[in-house]
Write a protein that holds these residues in place. Structure first.
Motif, PDB file in Angstrom:
ATOM      1  N   ARG A  48      -2.625 -16.366   9.765  1.00 15.67           N
ATOM      2  CA  ARG A  48      -1.507 -15.566  10.260  1.00 15.67           C
ATOM      3  C   ARG A  48      -1.087 -15.985  11.663  1.00 15.67           C
ATOM      4  O   ARG A  48       0.058 -15.804  12.060  1.00 15.67           O
ATOM      5  N   TYR A  78       2.609  -0.216   7.460  1.00 12.18           N
ATOM      6  CA  TYR A  78       1.445   0.448   8.067  1.00 12.18           C
ATOM      7  C   TYR A  78       0.186   0.095   7.270  1.00 12.18           C
ATOM      8  O   TYR A  78      -0.860  -0.230   7.850  1.00 12.18           O
ATOM      9  N   VAL A  86      -5.140  -2.383  17.417  1.00 10.12           N
ATOM     10  CA  VAL A  86      -3.970  -3.098  16.875  1.00 10.12           C
ATOM     11  C   VAL A  86      -3.489  -2.497  15.554  1.00 10.12           C
ATOM     12  O   VAL A  86      -2.374  -2.764  15.130  1.00 10.12           O
ATOM     13  N   SER A  87      -4.342  -1.676  14.921  1.00 12.74           N
ATOM     14  CA  SER A  87      -3.879  -1.096  13.652  1.00 12.74           C
ATOM     15  C   SER A  87      -3.130   0.220  13.867  1.00 12.74           C
ATOM     16  O   SER A  87      -2.301   0.590  13.044  1.00 12.74           O
ATOM     17  N   ARG A  95     -12.005  -2.666   5.044  1.00 17.30           N
ATOM     18  CA  ARG A  95     -12.660  -3.302   3.907  1.00 17.30           C
ATOM     19  C   ARG A  95     -12.537  -2.387   2.692  1.00 17.30           C
ATOM     20  O   ARG A  95     -12.233  -1.210   2.830  1.00 17.30           O
ATOM     21  N   LEU A 142      -8.081 -12.184  17.020  1.00 16.09           N
ATOM     22  CA  LEU A 142      -9.029 -11.774  15.979  1.00 16.09           C
ATOM     23  C   LEU A 142      -9.713 -12.988  15.343  1.00 16.09           C
ATOM     24  O   LEU A 142     -10.914 -12.958  15.051  1.00 16.09           O
ATOM     25  N   ALA A 171      -0.976  -3.312   8.027  1.00 12.29           N
ATOM     26  CA  ALA A 171      -1.618  -3.407   9.343  1.00 12.29           C
ATOM     27  C   ALA A 171      -3.076  -2.976   9.264  1.00 12.29           C
ATOM     28  O   ALA A 171      -3.937  -3.541   9.938  1.00 12.29           O
ATOM     29  N   GLN A 172      -3.366  -1.976   8.422  1.00 14.55           N
ATOM     30  CA  GLN A 172      -4.758  -1.532   8.286  1.00 14.55           C
ATOM     31  C   GLN A 172      -5.599  -2.619   7.635  1.00 14.55           C
ATOM     32  O   GLN A 172      -6.735  -2.868   8.023  1.00 14.55           O
ATOM     33  N   ARG A 200      -5.053  -5.796   7.695  1.00 16.75           N
ATOM     34  CA  ARG A 200      -5.233  -6.935   8.605  1.00 16.75           C
ATOM     35  C   ARG A 200      -6.316  -6.653   9.639  1.00 16.75           C
ATOM     36  O   ARG A 200      -6.933  -7.564  10.148  1.00 16.75           O
ATOM     37  N   ALA A 201      -6.497  -5.383   9.973  1.00 17.69           N
ATOM     38  CA  ALA A 201      -7.360  -5.070  11.112  1.00 17.69           C
ATOM     39  C   ALA A 201      -8.648  -4.381  10.689  1.00 17.69           C
ATOM     40  O   ALA A 201      -8.869  -3.207  10.980  1.00 17.69           O
ATOM     41  N   GLY A 202      -9.469  -5.115  10.011  1.00 18.82           N
ATOM     42  CA  GLY A 202     -10.839  -4.654   9.807  1.00 18.82           C
ATOM     43  C   GLY A 202     -11.102  -3.747   8.626  1.00 18.82           C
ATOM     44  O   GLY A 202     -12.249  -3.390   8.387  1.00 18.82           O
ATOM     45  N   HIS A 259      -7.246 -14.488   9.636  1.00 23.21           N
ATOM     46  CA  HIS A 259      -6.495 -14.224  10.875  1.00 23.21           C
ATOM     47  C   HIS A 259      -5.852 -15.505  11.402  1.00 23.21           C
ATOM     48  O   HIS A 259      -4.710 -15.485  11.875  1.00 23.21           O
ATOM     49  N   GLU A 305      -9.722  -3.873  16.737  1.00 23.41           N
ATOM     50  CA  GLU A 305      -9.062  -3.746  15.432  1.00 23.41           C
ATOM     51  C   GLU A 305      -8.407  -2.372  15.294  1.00 23.41           C
ATOM     52  O   GLU A 305      -7.297  -2.253  14.763  1.00 23.41           O
TER      53      GLU A 305
END
Lengths: 177, 545
Positions: B524, A89, B396-397, A99, B494, A92-93, A95-97, B521, B393
């Motif tokens: 990956r 989890y 998908v998170s 910072r 992405l 995943a955070q 990877r997705a934006g 991205h 984002e």
């Protein structure tokens, strides 16, 4: 004397079991399935259930310069779902934006706790242009059958107030084994 | 979002009407002289006909001048959405005949009293959750303050005082609001015939279909047809777009561009997807130098000019669609909800609270992002706005957090218009309680009227349950059938979105950061060609830095 000691021990146990009264402005939120409870700001609006991993979400404050700009939520991700573990989890955070991600593994009430602080960019308003930074604090706690996620989110400028709600929620959080 | 008419309020016009209706100003009009239409218009605006002065009466009977009323953005938008064109000379030319409307006609188009009723109902739903013996909570006070700030003068002073007095008790405030609510309910009940109430009890198998859309003129009609046709072609290139078009029976809601300023760049209203003229002008002027951009905006801001431009210029239409594609998919999803869900029809029939429901927004945003996902998977040069990229984002998170964040954001952006199904149920309980009270104190007709309303509420409650089940089914279906694949494919989407973002960045550091993110991205995603391209561009950017 032995009776007094026994009574004293009973009183001590009773005192230990009774949670401390919540600080002003907070109330204890409880639900049965799963049996969880934690302190939340009294005036925040609750959004319960809703399916999936959601247990309860709170939005607030109701008043002030930016009503409903903050949130506090508790989720339970079952094993076999999208995320196999707390580490997945967290990844995943990232990877997705997310910072400025800061992750700390520690022990909390005898369990593993993965605590993450991150910042992400998000729309300032719906249906309009403009972005702002939001700061999120996540507590990921493995449990039988999956893991719990406690998360607080607020505009980056309001992080200090949001931290108080997050800190109290985590400190007061009671989870099933 | 969908725009509720009750959220577009007229304040200043009615305040002016109240002031001008002051008996101290000049002689009062004999109410017997008023026509039924004039009387109804005054009632809609909550103006006492007995306080109408001769001077104000003469003004209201004459042509309405929108400039003299100093209308707010929302008030102007209200007229425009109602089919009016606001001329530079102050006249409001409105459909169906495009004749200048009178002051009385302007008043009757507003429905201030209905807006007040809706606001009182929402406040009462908040107060109903309070402990009557305790002081009002900050939540209740904050909610009332927010409504008063957004719509000054809408809530009567007596009600504002009931919540603003120091130490005001929740029970006292609730009693004041309940009295006002029952009075207001009686007023609106009196306007509904028993036949109308009886019809609203009968369940409908599907929402009623809308008739053909009325356009202001040929240019608006042609621009809308051209934009909608081009969008249909775009939808056909995308699997999610095809699915949406099919669900809409192949007949898309028409797209129109109108000079509205309602706090949103686009929304679904009255069977149409409405794009804000201001945003569209900004999009058309993008890339032009300041002087040329200003000249273009000035030329196209004249009434009817933008419609004429869009109907004749294919490149302009393409630019507008490219900038709004995801948004249009979102708003067309609201069109689908209106055509598909009886829950929507029950809002129109008054059996369910009319609101912007967060659950409907979840579906609309999800469809928009699924569409953009498919678009970027297929198109190496595809792009997303910063707002869409951030929402993607978030999706998908964590899908559930994504939905909760929309709910929160909706409550923040539209505090008095947003709701959830829980809000619908709370308001339904209030309405039922009010009906029972009115039933107890009334004669046969009142009893029959309230019994019909209660039956209507039961129909509404059943549709609320049915909508909730369907909503949960749609979300679970997405989670089980699509979500994992979407997450798996997201690195490529992405990478492309961040690459496109880099191209938009004017700041060199920002551009390098966007390229670095795109490269992460891309690594990956396993797309080696994209990795090589981005690596080279990142290296070049770093060297320059």
């Amino acid at each position: 004397m032995r009776r007094l000691l026994a009574l004293g021990a009973l009183l001590t146990i009773a005192a230990c079991r009774k949670p401390a009264p919540p600080p002003a402005g907070f109330v204890r939120y409880e639900r049965e399935r799963p049996a969880v409870s934690f302190l939340v700001p009294e005036s925040w609006r609750v959004v319960e259930d809703g399916g999936g991993s959601r247990l309860a979400s709170f939005i607030g404050p109701a008043d002030g310069a930016r009503p409903y700009s903050r949130s506090l939520g508790l989720y339970f991700h079952e094993t076999g779902g999208v995320y196999a573990s707390v580490d997945e989890y967290a990844a995943a955070q990232k990877r997705a934006g997310a910072r400025a991600l800061d992750a700390k593994d520690r022990t909390w009430k005898g369990r593993r706790l993965l605590e993450i602080t991150l910042t992400r960019s998000a729309p300032r308003r719906l249906h309009a242009s403009g972005m702002e930074d939001r700061r999120e604090r996540l507590a990921l706690i493995p449990s039988s059958g999956g893991f719990f996620l406690l998360i607080a989110s607020a505009p980056a400028g309001e992080a200090a107030v949001s931290d108080e709600a997050y800190g109290l929620a985590l400190e007061s959080l009671v989870l099933p084994k | 979002m969908t725009l509720q008419r009750s959220t577009l309020l007229n304040m200043k016009l009615v305040l002016a009407a109240l002031l001008w209706a002051s008996p101290a100003f000049c002689a009062l009009v004999d109410p017997a002289r008023l026509t039924p239409f004039e009387r109804a218009a005054l009632e809609d605006a909550d103006v006492d006909p007995a306080r109408l002065t001769e001077e104000r009466y003469a003004l209201l009977k004459g042509p309405f001048d929108w400039r003299k009323e100093e209308l707010s953005d929302a008030e102007r938008s209200d007229l425009v959405l109602d089919g009016c064109r606001l001329e530079d000379d102050g006249r409001a030319l409105c459909l169906p005949d495009k004749e200048p409307i009178t002051g009385f006609q302007a008043l009757s188009r507003r429905g201030r009293r209905a807006a007040r009723h809706a606001a009182i109902e929402r406040v009462l739903a908040v107060l109903a959750k309070e402990d009557p013996s305790k002081p009002l909570s900050p939540q209740a006070r904050g909610y009332v303050r927010k409504i008063d700030e957004a719509h000054p003068g809408l809530l009567p002073d007596a009600l504002l005082q009931a919540v603003s007095l120091p130490g005001a008790n929740a029970g006292g405030a609730a009693a004041a609001f309940e009295t006002a609510y029952l009075d207001s309910t009686r007023f609106f009940d009196g306007r509904r015939s028993l036949d109308d109430l009886r019809e609203s009890v009968v369940p409908v198998p599907a929402p009623p279909s809308r008739g053909p859309q009325a356009f202001y003129d040929d240019a608006e009609s042609r621009a809308s047809a051209a934009l909608t046709q081009s969008m249909a072609e775009e939808l056909n290139k995308n699997p999610v777009g095809r699915e949406l078009a099919k669900s809409l029976g192949g007949v898309l809601p028409p797209i129109v561009v109108l000079p509205i300023q309602a706090g949103a760049e686009a929304f679904y209203h009255g069977g149409r997807v409405v794009l804000s003229e201001g945003s569209v002008l900004d999009q058309l002027a993008e890339g032009l130098d300041g002087k040329r951009a200003a000249a273009l905006k000035a030329r196209l801001s004249k009434p009817g000019a933008l419609a004429a431009h869009l109907s004749s210029d294919a490149a302009a239409r393409a630019k507008v669609l490219a900038a709004n594609e995801g948004t249009i998919v979102h708003e067309m999803t609201h069109g689908l909800q209106e055509r598909r869900d009886v829950f929507n029809a029950e809002q129109d029939r008054g059996n369910v609270l009319s609101a912007n429901y967060a659950e409907e927004e979840h579906e609309a945003f999800l469809t928009e992002l699924r569409y953009l996902h498919a678009d970027l998977l297929a198109d190496p040069d595809g792009s997303m706005s910063d707002e869409d990229l951030s929402r993607y984002e978030s999706l998908v998170s964590d899908f559930d957090r994504f939905r909760d964040e929309i709910t929160r954001s909706y409550a923040e952006t539209f505090p008095d218009g947003a709701g959830t199904l829980k809000t619908a149920r709370e308001v339904a309980a209030l309405r039922a309680e009010a009906s029972q009270k009115l039933m107890r104190g009334g004669g046969w007709t009142q009893t029959l009227r309230q019994a019909l309303k209660l039956a209507g509420l039961a129909t509404g409650a059943a549709e609320t349950d049915a909508y909730e089940q369907a909503y949960a089914g749609r979300m679970e279906s997405f989670r089980k059938l699509e979500y994992s694949a979407l997450v798996r494919q997201s690195p490529l989407v992405l990478a492309r979105a961040w690459k496109a973002k880099a191209a938009r960045e004017t700041d060199r550091l920002g551009r390098v950061h966007a390229l670095e993110t795109a490269l992460e991205h891309a690594l990956r995603s396993g797309d080696q060609a994209l990795v090589a391209e981005l690596r080279e561009r990142v290296d070049r950017g770093r060297r320059a830095r």
